[in-house]
Design an enzyme around this catalytic site. Structure first.
Site, PDB file in Angstrom:
ATOM      1  N   CYS A 137       0.543  -1.705  -0.207  1.00  0.00           N
ATOM      2  CA  CYS A 137       0.110  -0.364   0.073  1.00  0.00           C
ATOM      3  C   CYS A 137       0.897   1.300   0.156  1.00  0.00           C
ATOM      4  CB  CYS A 137      -0.652  -0.067   1.276  1.00  0.00           C
ATOM      5  SG  CYS A 137      -1.726  -1.562   1.292  1.00  0.00           S
ATOM      6  N   CYS A 171       4.864 -29.570  -3.400  1.00  0.00           N
ATOM      7  CA  CYS A 171       5.445 -28.314  -2.571  1.00  0.00           C
ATOM      8  C   CYS A 171       6.272 -28.497  -2.163  1.00  0.00           C
ATOM      9  CB  CYS A 171       3.659 -28.073  -2.040  1.00  0.00           C
ATOM     10  SG  CYS A 171       4.097 -26.587  -1.297  1.00  0.00           S
TER      11      CYS A 171
END
Length: 251
Positions: free
Chosen positions: A189, A245
């Site tokens: 942000c 993974c």
């Protein structure tokens, strides 16, 4: 629960999916919220209000003026104050019966592992891939559910990863570590902007999933949900577990 607690939480107790038993599970639970900014603010406030008995809020940053546009746990008087401490005060002002602990340093390594091991659920409200990967690994190793959220510009997303479910993927299944360009995709942000209500929407979604997980209500969110704030559109994607993974394949 005493009479005051029964009145405080009466609107949740009325719900068949929660009832007395679910509310008592909430009161006995401990949630770790990593990040007390735009997402962590509504998460901390709603979990305290809903009656989560113990909250640990972790954030090493201080409140800045530009945060106040969206980080609703903080006020003008909190400028320069540690975010975890500020959010702790806001949560306890809302519900003094909630036990809230502030961690004012960055959680990493053994300290992160210990914090995750000592809670029932983790809510990831951070904004860096490095932090998200570390939190995900700690949750997988400790077998603790993880509620992950992100918000930038007008776009948000939510996913829940629960290592207690054999078919549940982890964050690294969704975003494989080392994927080409991943280190260059740190959208924060501070550098890219975000519309104020978006973090409230995604943070509230995270809090809802946390309440469901801790109380035993309903069905846990599965897959990835994304929100386009400019169009007002939700999309949902199935996220299968990756058998290769590097984080959860040993589970």
């Amino acid at each position: 629960m005493n009479d005051e607690a029964l009145l405080r939480y009466s609107r949740q107790i009325m719900l068949d999916a929660i009832d007395i038993e679910g509310q008592e599970r909430l009161l006995a639970s401990h949630a770790l919220v990593v990040g007390a900014g735009g997402l962590g603010s509504p998460v901390a406030l709603y979990l305290a209000a809903a009656g989560v008995g113990c909250l640990t809020l972790a954030d090493a940053d201080e409140v800045e003026l530009s945060n106040l546009q969206r980080q609703i746990a903080h006020a003008q008087a909190d400028l320069g104050r540690n975010k975890a401490e500020s959010a702790r005060a806001a949560a306890q002002a809302l519900n003094p019966t909630c036990r809230v602990t502030a961690v004012t340093t960055h959680l990493e390594g053994d300290r992160l592992a210990t914090a995750v091991a000592n809670c029932d659920l983790v809510v990831d409200c951070t904004d860096r891939f490095s932090s998200r990967y570390a939190i995900n690994r700690a949750c997988q190793e400790a077998g603790k559910p993880l509620v992950s959220g992100a918000a930038i510009r007008f776009s948000g997303q939510l996913a829940v990863f629960d290592p207690r479910a054999p078919d549940s993927p982890c964050y690294a299944c969704l975003y494989p570590p080392g994927e080409a360009g991943r280190d260059d995709e740190e959208l924060r942000c501070a550098e890219n902007g975000v519309v104020a209500p978006l973090v409230g929407l995604i943070g509230s979604f995270q809090a809802l999933e946390a309440v469901k997980l801790l109380s035993g209500a309903g069905q846990v969110h599965r897959g990835l949900s994304t929100f386009d704030g400019l169009r007002g559109e939700w999309r949902h994607f199935r996220v299968p577990r990756d058998p290769a993974c590097p984080v959860c394949r040993q589970r």
